[in-house]
Motif scaffolding. Structure first.
Motif, short mmCIF file in Angstrom:
data_model
loop_
_atom_site.label_atom_id
_atom_site.label_comp_id
_atom_site.label_asym_id
_atom_site.label_seq_id
_atom_site.Cartn_x
_atom_site.Cartn_y
_atom_site.Cartn_z
N LYS A 82 -6.62 -12.88 16.15
CA LYS A 82 -6.20 -11.53 16.55
C LYS A 82 -6.46 -11.28 18.02
CE LYS A 82 -7.06 -11.08 11.94
NZ LYS A 82 -7.97 -11.97 11.22
N GLN A 135 -21.59 -19.72 8.26
CA GLN A 135 -22.58 -18.89 7.56
C GLN A 135 -22.57 -19.20 6.06
OE1 GLN A 135 -23.39 -14.44 8.11
NE2 GLN A 135 -21.99 -14.35 6.38
N HIS A 193 -6.61 -14.26 5.91
CA HIS A 193 -6.23 -14.20 7.33
C HIS A 193 -7.32 -14.81 8.20
CE1 HIS A 193 -9.03 -10.86 7.56
NE2 HIS A 193 -8.44 -10.34 6.51
N ILE A 194 -8.10 -15.69 7.61
CA ILE A 194 -9.13 -16.37 8.39
C ILE A 194 -8.56 -17.71 8.87
CG2 ILE A 194 -11.47 -17.29 8.32
CD1 ILE A 194 -11.96 -15.38 5.97
N PRO A 225 -14.74 -15.28 14.81
CA PRO A 225 -15.27 -14.82 13.54
C PRO A 225 -15.01 -15.81 12.40
CG PRO A 225 -13.60 -13.28 14.40
CD PRO A 225 -13.83 -14.32 15.45
N LYS A 239 -13.18 -3.65 2.79
CA LYS A 239 -13.01 -4.01 4.19
C LYS A 239 -11.67 -3.52 4.67
CE LYS A 239 -10.97 -8.65 3.93
NZ LYS A 239 -9.71 -8.31 4.62
N SER A 258 -15.01 -9.69 5.58
CA SER A 258 -14.53 -10.62 4.55
C SER A 258 -15.57 -11.70 4.33
CB SER A 258 -13.20 -11.26 5.00
OG SER A 258 -12.91 -12.36 4.17
N GLY A 259 -16.18 -12.15 5.42
CA GLY A 259 -17.18 -13.20 5.32
C GLY A 259 -18.42 -12.77 4.57
N ASP A 260 -18.85 -11.53 4.77
CA ASP A 260 -20.09 -11.07 4.15
C ASP A 260 -19.89 -10.55 2.72
OD1 ASP A 260 -21.44 -11.75 6.40
OD2 ASP A 260 -22.43 -9.82 6.66
N LEU A 286 -14.68 -5.88 -4.81
CA LEU A 286 -14.25 -6.04 -3.42
C LEU A 286 -12.87 -5.42 -3.25
CD1 LEU A 286 -15.27 -9.75 -2.57
CD2 LEU A 286 -16.70 -7.72 -2.74
N ALA A 313 -8.27 -3.94 6.15
CA ALA A 313 -7.40 -5.11 6.10
C ALA A 313 -7.47 -5.86 7.43
CB ALA A 313 -5.97 -4.69 5.80
N PHE A 314 -7.57 -7.16 7.34
CA PHE A 314 -7.61 -8.08 8.49
C PHE A 314 -8.95 -8.11 9.22
CE2 PHE A 314 -3.12 -6.85 7.99
CZ PHE A 314 -2.65 -8.08 7.54
N CYS A 315 -9.98 -7.51 8.63
CA CYS A 315 -11.31 -7.66 9.22
C CYS A 315 -11.90 -8.99 8.75
CB CYS A 315 -12.23 -6.52 8.82
SG CYS A 315 -13.92 -6.80 9.38
N ASP A 316 -12.21 -9.84 9.70
CA ASP A 316 -12.76 -11.16 9.36
C ASP A 316 -14.23 -11.05 8.94
OD1 ASP A 316 -10.39 -12.56 10.15
OD2 ASP A 316 -10.98 -12.19 12.22
N HIS A 317 -15.02 -10.36 9.77
CA HIS A 317 -16.47 -10.36 9.55
C HIS A 317 -16.85 -9.84 8.17
CE1 HIS A 317 -17.52 -11.72 13.48
NE2 HIS A 317 -16.94 -10.71 14.09
N THR A 363 -6.75 -1.75 11.48
CA THR A 363 -6.18 -0.43 11.67
C THR A 363 -7.14 0.53 12.37
OG1 THR A 363 -6.71 -0.04 9.35
CG2 THR A 363 -4.41 -0.44 9.89
N ASP A 373 -9.67 -4.15 -0.37
CA ASP A 373 -9.04 -4.14 0.95
C ASP A 373 -8.45 -2.76 1.17
OD1 ASP A 373 -9.38 -6.71 1.92
OD2 ASP A 373 -7.27 -6.84 2.52
N ARG A 374 -8.60 -2.25 2.38
CA ARG A 374 -8.03 -0.92 2.62
C ARG A 374 -7.60 -0.81 4.07
NH1 ARG A 374 -12.09 1.89 5.56
NH2 ARG A 374 -14.17 1.05 5.21
N ASP A 375 -6.86 0.25 4.39
CA ASP A 375 -6.63 0.60 5.78
C ASP A 375 -7.86 1.38 6.26
OD1 ASP A 375 -4.17 -0.59 6.07
OD2 ASP A 375 -3.02 1.22 5.63
N PHE A 392 0.85 -1.20 0.00
CA PHE A 392 0.00 0.00 0.00
C PHE A 392 0.89 1.26 0.00
CE2 PHE A 392 -3.98 -1.86 2.40
CZ PHE A 392 -4.08 -2.85 1.46
N LEU A 432 -18.07 -17.24 10.17
CA LEU A 432 -18.29 -16.90 8.77
C LEU A 432 -18.21 -18.13 7.87
CD1 LEU A 432 -15.55 -16.53 6.73
CD2 LEU A 432 -15.10 -14.74 8.38
N PHE A 446 -12.70 -15.07 -0.02
CA PHE A 446 -12.54 -14.82 1.42
C PHE A 446 -11.09 -14.47 1.73
CE2 PHE A 446 -16.19 -17.68 1.02
CZ PHE A 446 -17.15 -16.94 1.68
N ALA A 447 -10.91 -13.74 2.81
CA ALA A 447 -9.58 -13.23 3.14
C ALA A 447 -8.60 -14.36 3.48
CB ALA A 447 -9.68 -12.28 4.33
N VAL A 464 -18.07 -11.30 0.25
CA VAL A 464 -18.02 -12.31 -0.81
C VAL A 464 -19.43 -12.82 -1.12
CG1 VAL A 464 -17.15 -14.59 -1.39
CG2 VAL A 464 -15.72 -13.02 -0.07
#
Lengths: 259, 473, 373
Positions: free
Chosen positions: B415, B189, B151-152, B182, C320, C328-330, C347, C322-326, C72, C349-351, A170, B186, B148-149, C332
């Motif tokens: 985390k 889900q 980092h899951i 989480p 989202k 990421s799940g929705d 989709l 970066a590193f947000c799980d929730h 972040t 990813d950002r800070d 980034f 997910l 999906f990310a 997609v």
């Protein structure tokens, strides 16, 4: 007095020293390149030739650094933990020091040690490039500059362009954005220096700040970064009259002697 | 990911596990050393079906070698024999179309058996990670390939990957508490959305006191009512009692084993911690689980009586508390640490089972006891509540088990564990003088911290801080 | 002009309205999540302000405690807390929103001390008993704790008054959103976002006056017609609308959102008949859910589809942190379901803050190309 050789195999450079007891007889820095084993061999041979001694005179060999365990040598050698060597070298370079900050190409390391140079606590940078020399490499490449000049260029800045991206990928695109919006190169470089100093300061704070601290590694040659770290953690790094990137190799040489 | 042959549709992974444990059983029953096994292997392989040969060749040599070590082999064998029955049972249940219930790991399967389900823990994917050279990264990647990310938690997303690819049958219902985490939430889900199966989530208490227990018990009671509708069967009190009486015995042994690890040197080999977890999530409530822990206790007692530990005789012990948890992709690491550095394994955030005896006098008392166990299940307890719980638990363990160091090899995706790691490390250092090392791993994905790097991270820590001496290689 | 005033306030964490409030000797309380029941805070005579890390450019103090892969937003917030940026508040209400924010609270609790700070626990499931537990143990507890901490008396009438003011805020915001979603919107997404955000940075009564005036002013504005594409945005929370700015600079128009700092915060109102505390609890428990609520995917999806259709969007952009799980799940899954309706999504990813604008511009422009716009 015995001769010993210490080598520090870094991601970018291989640093080597020949020591006679506590004194440096010769020192060599080579690019690691794509064939570290060959570079290490060349470094070793050049050390012998610069010191003008034959290999049988060397009583101890110590090697540390990220690449050390991937190499094989045709003589008996000690593979030494980086941080042990760093502390030992720091203690040698500045006998009163009790803490060392090393910013290398791949990792930033911070260690606290006692009067014998024994490490009491250390932390390494996160598993990402931000906060390391590699970050500076990527950023200088993006700006078309030489990494060694970043310190000097940054000090000519009239303002600070803050790099706030957390990830080096980034951040790279962030600085390109700044170039496009017409920010001056020196101001962006100033921001890059500031940014890496922040990352390193964070690691120092994780270990806990200590007076009698020195800074080593390639990035220690970037005065701007060094000054920023000093401001941020509110200490002054001790001076010591040795090339800062040689400290790991010196420590390796000294540690190998003690076996 | 490899396509699943038609005859193994929905059961491929379970069949693979069954075959694997059978092979382990044959190997450990018939051969004294791994060298003997390898010498006889070419002949034996000729007699085995092609499928079995493939499974044999996919095993990670390091774990096989570690399993043969005298200190490990009896326990590994005991575990393998119990697992054979378990996975055969799962396959039979699926073929018989018995209601299948997939559950998140921090729950005992006893209750689900008493409700007429065939319970299957979704984190048993860690077996694939531990045993096969390819691990379970292909399943993880398949799920991630949807977008999906990365980092899951890999202990949670191999499961949907296997379901997507047909290695794991879509269950009738999935059950989990609300927290943590989480990643599992997910993943469940997404499965529910794609396959339309039932998904029951009951709330977890944030508080570990009496009121919290009441809330947790109430939440589970409501989940039971919903599950009864799905299975069409009322909670069978007799089955539950029999299961809980059995798990009481298991838990008592878990407690005893933990106490035994206070001995110096620690008599209990570290590689078994992942087996403990596997046994708890698959067979708790069954006699084989009790027998497994009984063997661990007996062997540990025997070593204590002889004055030896899980490390080579004469080696100085380094007592390590794993302040996050274990890794699944290389459990033999803990064996390697014992042999190389004399580093023993006190416990970790995935093997710290607190002995809680359940009152089996009534259905109500058993459900409450089950709830109590959930609240205190390893990792569930430390992660669903305030951060202090994690720190306090690890501090208590480090102090009372006399740890020499803390190793926070933290799951990148966890985390909430990582956020406490600095405060935890500081507390161990400031109050107990115990150094810690922290670095990033991913529970079931060797790519984040490859085996050599893992060894190097702990090795350097030992050589830098703990021994201040170096090792000749 | 009222519009400009609200836009300006939406860019601040501290402003003259908060200053005036404090000068009257009254207290301010911070909160971190849209699940914090603000009406109760206000009924205690406090000014509720959502804590934002506006202007925060670094996280080095927080990074000593939290790893790089912690979101972040949490780290900026903790860093700002450690840097005394929130010293104007008298207390803080946190929520167990997600693992990252609840652990941020755990660390905060050790390092940053306010006279009153607490974390509210929101269940993850939707049984009526879970709601009753929440009402009994969390909402009523908050009420009595606030009364103790601030020597205030929270009465039914103060709660009702608070409810009426908030409901009016939400009604007015709904009208603003209608204007934004019109065929020829009279206001763009960036300004709308700032105006919505302003509501969390000043007393609601004053905000309502300004918003009412703003709506009148907007009526006189010409509609925007020169846009390339109508866009819905979703994903992680946004304080400073840099992402919206990039979208609109590239010729798009943000006409809808499903953000917790946007539409999801303002949509649901509190019932006005019956017990006010119960009604408030019900609204917060039942309002349009965060991705953390994984049991109700269909409800979340329907809301996204509804917003997309109602506002006739051409495409959706989900980002989202970066590193947000929730999220990421929705994100997609929303993408899958929108695609079925013929609405493409992007989709990202950002800070928490977007500073690498160029990267976003490139991707968003490519997305507009894909939309054929």
């Amino acid at each position: 007095m015995h001769f010993s050789i210490g080598m520090d195999i870094g991601l970018v450079g291989i640093k080597g020293v020949v020591m006679k007891g506590e004194n440096i007889v010769a020192q060599v820095v080579k690019d690691t390149g794509v064939r570290p084993a060959l570079a290490a061999k060349e470094c070793y041979e050049q050390l012998l030739s610069d010191a003008d001694i034959s290999s049988d005179k060397i009583q101890a060999h110590g090697v540390s650094g990220w690449g050390s365990k991937t190499l094989s040598f045709d003589f008996d050698i000690e593979y030494l933990p980086d941080v042990v060597c760093l502390a030992k070298g720091a203690k040698w370079a500045c006998p009163t020091s009790r803490m060392v900050v090393d910013v290398g190409a791949q990792t930033a390391k911070v260690a606290r040690f006692d009067g014998n140079g024994s490490v009491k606590k250390y932390e390494l940078s996160d598993k990402c490039a931000s906060g390391t020399g590699r970050f500076l490499e990527i950023m200088s490449a993006a700006l078309g500059l030489k990494v060694n000049n970043l310190g000097q260029i940054g000090q000519a800045a009239s303002k600070l362009v803050e790099i706030s991206s957390q990830c080096s990928v980034f951040a790279e695109s962030e600085i390109i954005s700044y170039v496009n919006t017409g920010e001056k190169t020196e101001d962006i470089v100033n921001g890059i220096n500031y940014s890496i100093a922040k990352r390193v300061s964070t690691i120092i704070m994780r270990v806990g700040i200590q007076e009698d601290i020195i800074i080593t590694g390639g990035v220690a040659k970037n005065d701007a970064v060094v000054r920023y770290i000093e401001e941020m953690v509110k200490v002054r790094f001790k001076d010591y009259g040795v090339d800062p990137q040689m400290i790991g190799a010196i420590g390796a040489s000294l540690t190998a002697q003690q076996t | 990911m490899k396509p699943v042959p038609k005859e193994l549709e929905g059961i491929e992974l379970f069949q693979r596990y069954l075959t694997t444990f059978n092979l382990i059983n044959i190997a450990l029953t018939n051969f004294k050393t791994v060298e003997d096994l390898m010498a006889a292997a070419p002949e034996i392989l000729k007699t085995l079906p092609e499928y079995d040969v493939g499974v044999f060749q996919s095993l990670r040599p390091d774990i096989v070698i570690a399993a043969f070590h005298p200190k490990n082999r009896n326990v590994v064998l005991k575990c393998a024999q119990a697992q054979i029955k378990f996975w055969q049972g799962i396959i039979d249940d699926i073929k018989a179309d018995k209601p299948q219930l997939d559950f998140w790991f921090a729950q005992g399967p006893e209750l689900f058996r008493a409700l007429g389900f065939s319970p299957l823990c979704t984190e048993t994917t860690l077996v694939a990670s531990a045993i096969y050279q390819d691990g379970c990264e292909d399943a993880t990647d398949l799920f991630r390939s949807k977008g999906f990310a990365d980092h899951i938690c890999t202990a949670n997303v191999a499961y949907p990957g296997y379901v997507m690819n047909g290695n794991w049958k879509v269950p009738h219902v999935m059950v989990k508490p609300g927290t943590p985490c989480p990643s599992s939430n997910l993943a469940y889900q997404a499965i529910k959305k794609w396959y339309g199966n039932d998904y029951i989530m009951y709330d977890s208490t944030y508080y570990l006191d009496e009121k919290g227990l009441a809330h947790q018990t109430d939440a589970i009671r409501r989940a039971i009512a919903k599950l009864e509708k799905i299975s069409g069967q009322k909670l069978d009190e007799a089955v539950l009692r029999q299961q809980m009486k059995e798990s009481n015995q298991t838990y008592a042994l878990c407690g005893e084993l933990l106490e035994l690890r206070k001995n110096k040197p620690n008599p209990d080999p570290g590689m078994h911690r992942i087996l403990d977890l596997l046994m708890m999530v698959t067979l708790l409530g069954e006699p084989s689980c009790t027998e497994y822990f009984q063997l661990l206790v007996d062997e540990a007692k025997e070593r204590v009586a002889k004055g030896v530990g899980a490390i080579p005789e004469g080696k100085k012990e380094i007592r390590a508390l794993h302040t996050w948890a274990l890794n699944a992709y290389m459990p033999d690491l803990y064996h390697w640490l014992e042999e190389t550095y004399g580093m023993t394994y006190l416990t970790c955030g995935l093997s710290y089972f607190v002995n809680h005896q359940v009152d089996t006098s009534s259905a109500d008392s058993m459900v409450e006891g089950w709830a109590q166990r959930i609240m205190n299940f390893t990792m569930e307890r430390q992660s669903m509540s305030f951060g202090d719980v994690w720190v306090d638990d690890m501090f208590y363990l480090a102090k009372n088990w006399d740890a020499d160091c803390g190793i926070f090899a933290g799951n990148l995706s966890c985390k909430q564990g990582w956020a406490m790691s600095k405060l935890l490390g500081d507390r161990l250092e400031d109050e107990l003088g115990i150094p810690s090392v922290r670095f990033e791993i991913e529970l079931c994905d060797k790519r984040t911290c490859p085996p050599d790097e893992f060894k190097h991270r702990i090795g350097s820590f030992v050589e830098t801080i703990l021994t201040n001496s170096k090792k000749r290689v | 002009m009222a519009i400009e005033e609200l836009i300006r306030i939406g860019e601040t964490i501290y402003n003259k309205y908060i200053d005036d409030w404090k000068k009257e000797g009254k207290r301010v309380i911070g909160y971190t999540c849209s699940y914090a029941p603000e009406e109760i805070l206000q009924a205690a005579g406090l000014l509720p302000i959502r804590l934002k890390a506006i202007g925060s450019s670094e996280t080095s103090k927080a990074d000593v405690y939290m790893p790089k892969f912690h979101c972040t937003f949490s780290r900026h917030l903790l860093d700002q807390g450690m840097s005394n940026a929130f010293d104007f508040v008298d207390g803080i209400v946190f929520v167990n929103s997600c693992d990252q924010l609840r652990r941020m609270y755990d660390v905060w609790n050790k390092l940053v001390k306010f006279p009153y700070q607490t974390i509210m626990v929101m269940p993850y499931s939707y049984d009526k008993e879970d709601f009753e537990w929440y009402l009994e143990h969390e909402v009523k507890k908050l009420k009595s704790d606030l009364e103790t901490a601030y020597g205030a008396k929270i009465t039914d009438s103060s709660l009702s008054e608070s409810i009426n003011i908030f409901n009016e805020t939400r009604n007015l915001q709904a009208r603003l959103y209608e204007m934004r979603g019109a065929k020829e919107p009279r206001i763009n997404g960036v300004d709308t976002h700032k105006i919505i955000t302003a509501a969390t940075s000043m007393p609601k009564k004053k905000y309502n006056e300004l918003l009412k005036a703003s709506l009148e002013e907007l009526k006189k504005r010409p509609g925007i017609t020169d846009y390339r594409a109508r866009i819905l945005i979703g994903g992680s929370m946004i304080d400073e609308p840099e992402l919206l700015q990039v979208i609109e600079d590239a010729g798009g128009l943000v006409v809808a959102d499903v953000l917790c700092t946007g539409t999801r915060w303002t949509t649901d109102k509190v019932e006005t008949d019956g017990d006010p505390l119960y009604a408030i609890a019900k609204r917060y428990y039942d309002h349009q859910p965060c991705p953390r609520m994984t049991m109700v995917y269909e409800r979340k999806r329907d809301f996204v589809l509804d917003q997309a259709k109602k506002n006739q969007v051409d495409g959706a952009i989900f980002s989202k942190i970066a590193f947000c799980d929730h999220h990421s799940g929705d994100n997609v899954l929303y993408q899958e379901d929108l695609e079925k309706e013929g609405i493409p999504s992007l989709l990202l990813d950002r800070d928490y803050r977007i500073t690498d604008v160029g990267r976003f511009r490139t991707r968003i422009e490519a997305f507009f190309e894909k939309l054929g716009k």
